[in-house]
Design a protein around this motif. Structure first.
Motif, PDB file in Angstrom:
ATOM      1  N   LEU A   1     -20.655  -2.639  34.095  1.00 27.65           N
ATOM      2  CA  LEU A   1     -19.492  -3.515  34.224  1.00 27.65           C
ATOM      3  C   LEU A   1     -18.189  -2.782  33.933  1.00 27.65           C
ATOM      4  CD1 LEU A   1     -20.727  -6.859  32.606  1.00 27.65           C
ATOM      5  CD2 LEU A   1     -20.796  -6.148  35.016  1.00 27.65           C
ATOM      6  N   ALA A   2     -18.237  -1.758  33.105  1.00 29.93           N
ATOM      7  CA  ALA A   2     -17.028  -1.022  32.744  1.00 29.93           C
ATOM      8  C   ALA A   2     -16.355  -0.407  33.970  1.00 29.93           C
ATOM      9  CB  ALA A   2     -17.349   0.056  31.715  1.00 29.93           C
ATOM     10  N   THR A   3     -17.103  -0.160  35.022  1.00 26.72           N
ATOM     11  CA  THR A   3     -16.527   0.427  36.233  1.00 26.72           C
ATOM     12  C   THR A   3     -15.909  -0.625  37.149  1.00 26.72           C
ATOM     13  OG1 THR A   3     -18.600   0.271  37.477  1.00 26.72           O
ATOM     14  CG2 THR A   3     -18.256   2.270  36.176  1.00 26.72           C
ATOM     15  N   HIS A   4     -16.091  -1.893  36.826  1.00 23.31           N
ATOM     16  CA  HIS A   4     -15.562  -2.990  37.637  1.00 23.31           C
ATOM     17  C   HIS A   4     -14.119  -3.281  37.212  1.00 23.31           C
ATOM     18  CE1 HIS A   4     -15.099  -7.015  39.305  1.00 23.31           C
ATOM     19  NE2 HIS A   4     -16.103  -6.731  40.093  1.00 23.31           N
ATOM     20  N   ALA A   5     -13.258  -3.496  38.177  1.00 19.79           N
ATOM     21  CA  ALA A   5     -11.834  -3.721  37.899  1.00 19.79           C
ATOM     22  C   ALA A   5     -11.602  -4.869  36.927  1.00 19.79           C
ATOM     23  CB  ALA A   5     -11.087  -3.973  39.207  1.00 19.79           C
ATOM     24  N   GLY A   6     -12.425  -5.903  36.944  1.00 14.01           N
ATOM     25  CA  GLY A   6     -12.205  -7.067  36.101  1.00 14.01           C
ATOM     26  C   GLY A   6     -12.704  -6.939  34.679  1.00 14.01           C
ATOM     27  N   ALA A   7     -13.234  -5.783  34.301  1.00 11.70           N
ATOM     28  CA  ALA A   7     -13.863  -5.648  32.982  1.00 11.70           C
ATOM     29  C   ALA A   7     -12.897  -5.299  31.858  1.00 11.70           C
ATOM     30  CB  ALA A   7     -14.964  -4.596  33.040  1.00 11.70           C
ATOM     31  N   ALA A   8     -11.708  -4.894  32.174  1.00 21.00           N
ATOM     32  CA  ALA A   8     -10.784  -4.402  31.149  1.00 21.00           C
ATOM     33  C   ALA A   8     -10.496  -5.435  30.063  1.00 21.00           C
ATOM     34  CB  ALA A   8      -9.482  -3.939  31.796  1.00 21.00           C
ATOM     35  N   ASN A   9     -10.450  -6.707  30.410  1.00 25.57           N
ATOM     36  CA  ASN A   9     -10.122  -7.742  29.428  1.00 25.57           C
ATOM     37  C   ASN A   9     -11.335  -8.415  28.808  1.00 25.57           C
ATOM     38  OD1 ASN A   9      -7.333  -7.410  29.674  1.00 25.57           O
ATOM     39  ND2 ASN A   9      -7.287  -8.708  31.492  1.00 25.57           N
ATOM     40  N   LEU A  10     -12.531  -8.015  29.199  1.00 25.05           N
ATOM     41  CA  LEU A  10     -13.721  -8.640  28.627  1.00 25.05           C
ATOM     42  C   LEU A  10     -13.833  -8.292  27.147  1.00 25.05           C
ATOM     43  CD1 LEU A  10     -16.393  -8.137  31.427  1.00 25.05           C
ATOM     44  CD2 LEU A  10     -15.055 -10.185  30.904  1.00 25.05           C
ATOM     45  N   GLU A  11     -14.232  -9.266  26.357  1.00 28.34           N
ATOM     46  CA  GLU A  11     -14.340  -9.062  24.911  1.00 28.34           C
ATOM     47  C   GLU A  11     -15.774  -8.853  24.456  1.00 28.34           C
ATOM     48  OE1 GLU A  11     -12.426 -12.616  23.570  1.00 28.34           O
ATOM     49  OE2 GLU A  11     -10.433 -11.908  24.179  1.00 28.34           O
ATOM     50  N   THR A  12     -16.687  -9.687  24.952  1.00 22.14           N
ATOM     51  CA  THR A  12     -18.092  -9.564  24.550  1.00 22.14           C
ATOM     52  C   THR A  12     -19.006  -9.704  25.758  1.00 22.14           C
ATOM     53  OG1 THR A  12     -18.286 -11.923  24.060  1.00 22.14           O
ATOM     54  CG2 THR A  12     -17.732 -10.463  22.209  1.00 22.14           C
ATOM     55  N   LEU A  13     -20.187  -9.169  25.592  1.00 21.67           N
ATOM     56  CA  LEU A  13     -21.260  -9.273  26.574  1.00 21.67           C
ATOM     57  C   LEU A  13     -22.495  -9.752  25.824  1.00 21.67           C
ATOM     58  CD1 LEU A  13     -22.713  -8.555  29.308  1.00 21.67           C
ATOM     59  CD2 LEU A  13     -23.012  -6.270  28.363  1.00 21.67           C
ATOM     60  N   THR A  14     -23.130 -10.784  26.336  1.00 24.85           N
ATOM     61  CA  THR A  14     -24.319 -11.347  25.712  1.00 24.85           C
ATOM     62  C   THR A  14     -25.456 -11.347  26.711  1.00 24.85           C
ATOM     63  OG1 THR A  14     -22.932 -12.799  24.367  1.00 24.85           O
ATOM     64  CG2 THR A  14     -25.278 -13.365  24.519  1.00 24.85           C
ATOM     65  N   ILE A  15     -26.597 -10.826  26.302  1.00 26.16           N
ATOM     66  CA  ILE A  15     -27.808 -10.869  27.119  1.00 26.16           C
ATOM     67  C   ILE A  15     -28.829 -11.716  26.386  1.00 26.16           C
ATOM     68  CG2 ILE A  15     -29.760  -9.552  28.016  1.00 26.16           C
ATOM     69  CD1 ILE A  15     -27.429  -8.896  29.626  1.00 26.16           C
ATOM     70  N   GLU A  16     -29.453 -12.605  27.128  1.00 30.74           N
ATOM     71  CA  GLU A  16     -30.536 -13.428  26.599  1.00 30.74           C
ATOM     72  C   GLU A  16     -31.793 -13.085  27.379  1.00 30.74           C
ATOM     73  OE1 GLU A  16     -29.537 -17.596  26.622  1.00 30.74           O
ATOM     74  OE2 GLU A  16     -27.420 -17.135  26.307  1.00 30.74           O
ATOM     75  N   ILE A  17     -32.883 -12.868  26.662  1.00 25.89           N
ATOM     76  CA  ILE A  17     -34.168 -12.581  27.281  1.00 25.89           C
ATOM     77  C   ILE A  17     -35.170 -13.617  26.793  1.00 25.89           C
ATOM     78  CG2 ILE A  17     -36.087 -10.936  27.461  1.00 25.89           C
ATOM     79  CD1 ILE A  17     -33.587 -10.049  28.970  1.00 25.89           C
ATOM     80  N   GLU A  18     -35.726 -14.354  27.729  1.00 30.23           N
ATOM     81  CA  GLU A  18     -36.755 -15.335  27.401  1.00 30.23           C
ATOM     82  C   GLU A  18     -38.110 -14.681  27.635  1.00 30.23           C
ATOM     83  OE1 GLU A  18     -37.458 -20.012  28.299  1.00 30.23           O
ATOM     84  OE2 GLU A  18     -37.380 -18.703  30.051  1.00 30.23           O
ATOM     85  N   GLU A  19     -38.847 -14.508  26.555  1.00 26.89           N
ATOM     86  CA  GLU A  19     -40.156 -13.871  26.639  1.00 26.89           C
ATOM     87  C   GLU A  19     -41.229 -14.879  27.036  1.00 26.89           C
ATOM     88  OE1 GLU A  19     -42.062 -10.858  23.677  1.00 26.89           O
ATOM     89  OE2 GLU A  19     -42.676 -12.873  23.083  1.00 26.89           O
ATOM     90  N   ASN A  20     -41.091 -16.069  26.560  1.00 28.00           N
ATOM     91  CA  ASN A  20     -42.005 -17.164  26.820  1.00 28.00           C
ATOM     92  C   ASN A  20     -41.156 -18.414  26.895  1.00 28.00           C
ATOM     93  OD1 ASN A  20     -44.794 -17.502  27.204  1.00 28.00           O
ATOM     94  ND2 ASN A  20     -45.237 -16.550  25.218  1.00 28.00           N
ATOM     95  N   PHE A  21     -41.631 -19.430  27.553  1.00 28.89           N
ATOM     96  CA  PHE A  21     -40.832 -20.633  27.726  1.00 28.89           C
ATOM     97  C   PHE A  21     -40.285 -21.124  26.389  1.00 28.89           C
ATOM     98  CE2 PHE A  21     -40.228 -25.216  28.142  1.00 28.89           C
ATOM     99  CZ  PHE A  21     -39.337 -25.220  29.207  1.00 28.89           C
ATOM    100  N   GLY A  22     -38.958 -21.201  26.294  1.00 29.17           N
ATOM    101  CA  GLY A  22     -38.322 -21.692  25.086  1.00 29.17           C
ATOM    102  C   GLY A  22     -38.174 -20.687  23.965  1.00 29.17           C
ATOM    103  N   GLN A  23     -38.550 -19.425  24.180  1.00 28.60           N
ATOM    104  CA  GLN A  23     -38.453 -18.382  23.158  1.00 28.60           C
ATOM    105  C   GLN A  23     -37.507 -17.297  23.657  1.00 28.60           C
ATOM    106  OE1 GLN A  23     -43.106 -18.943  21.847  1.00 28.60           O
ATOM    107  NE2 GLN A  23     -42.360 -16.879  22.113  1.00 28.60           N
ATOM    108  N   TRP A  24     -36.266 -17.325  23.173  1.00 29.19           N
ATOM    109  CA  TRP A  24     -35.218 -16.421  23.629  1.00 29.19           C
ATOM    110  C   TRP A  24     -34.849 -15.417  22.540  1.00 29.19           C
ATOM    111  CZ3 TRP A  24     -33.031 -16.615  28.513  1.00 29.19           C
ATOM    112  CH2 TRP A  24     -33.315 -17.736  29.290  1.00 29.19           C
ATOM    113  N   ALA A  25     -34.580 -14.198  22.954  1.00 24.69           N
ATOM    114  CA  ALA A  25     -33.942 -13.205  22.094  1.00 24.69           C
ATOM    115  C   ALA A  25     -32.556 -12.974  22.674  1.00 24.69           C
ATOM    116  CB  ALA A  25     -34.729 -11.898  22.079  1.00 24.69           C
TER     117      ALA A  25
END
Length: 166
Positions: A134-158
């Motif tokens: 994303l850092a190479t994308h023109a719109g990324a300069a003002n981004l503050e945080t990035l959040t990734i969610e991974i669901e391993e099993n239904f209803g169980q997110w990291a």
């Protein structure tokens, strides 16, 4: 100064990857090799730009899809685990834990620079990979945080949240 906060979140039915893994816990317990249909979601936060949006949904979706595709239908193996030792050549990957040994075709594996292939560390790995993209994308300069969610099993997110500029 405004107190408004904005976030853009993307999750789709196709942001899913099927992958095998095993983890260790409590120091000496190693799970059996098994698989999941993992689901990914991504969110970025920041101010609105001149177009009144935080970030382009399509660019965010496509960058996440590329990462998901890298992991799909592979065995995920940690390369920084203190007790799981992973070696590879151009044909095979061998993983060992104590007296246990697994051998896989090289093309069936993704070697991740993590200590354990937990959903939390997979989310962290994906977050840092996505941050670079994303850092190479023109719109990324003002981004503050990035959040990734991974669901391993239904209803169980990291969930892993990282700053975009640090």
């Amino acid at each position: 100064m405004t107190s408004e906060k904005y976030r853009v979140r993307v999750t789709k039915d196709h942001l899913v990857f099927s992958a095998a893994h095993f983890i260790t816990f409590n120091g000496t317990i190693c799970e059996r090799l098994h698989g999941h249909n993992w689901r990914a979601a991504v969110e970025v936060a920041g101010p609105l730009d001149e177009n009144s949006y935080v970030f382009d949904f399509i660019a965010l979706r496509d960058a996440t899809q590329r990462l998901v595709n890298e992991l799909d239908h592979h065995v995920l193996l940690p390369t920084q685990h203190p007790a799981i030792h992973v070696t590879s050549d151009d044909r095979e990957v061998t993983a060992t834990f104590e007296s246990r040994r697994w051998v896989f075709p090289r093309e069936d594996c993704v070697l991740l620079p993590v200590a354990n292939t937990t959903a939390e560390l997979i989310a962290r790995w994906m977050a840092f990979q996505l941050k670079q993209t994303l850092a190479t994308h023109a719109g990324a300069a003002n981004l503050e945080t990035l959040t990734i969610e991974i669901e391993e099993n239904f209803g169980q997110w990291a969930i892993c949240q990282i700053p975009m500029h640090a």
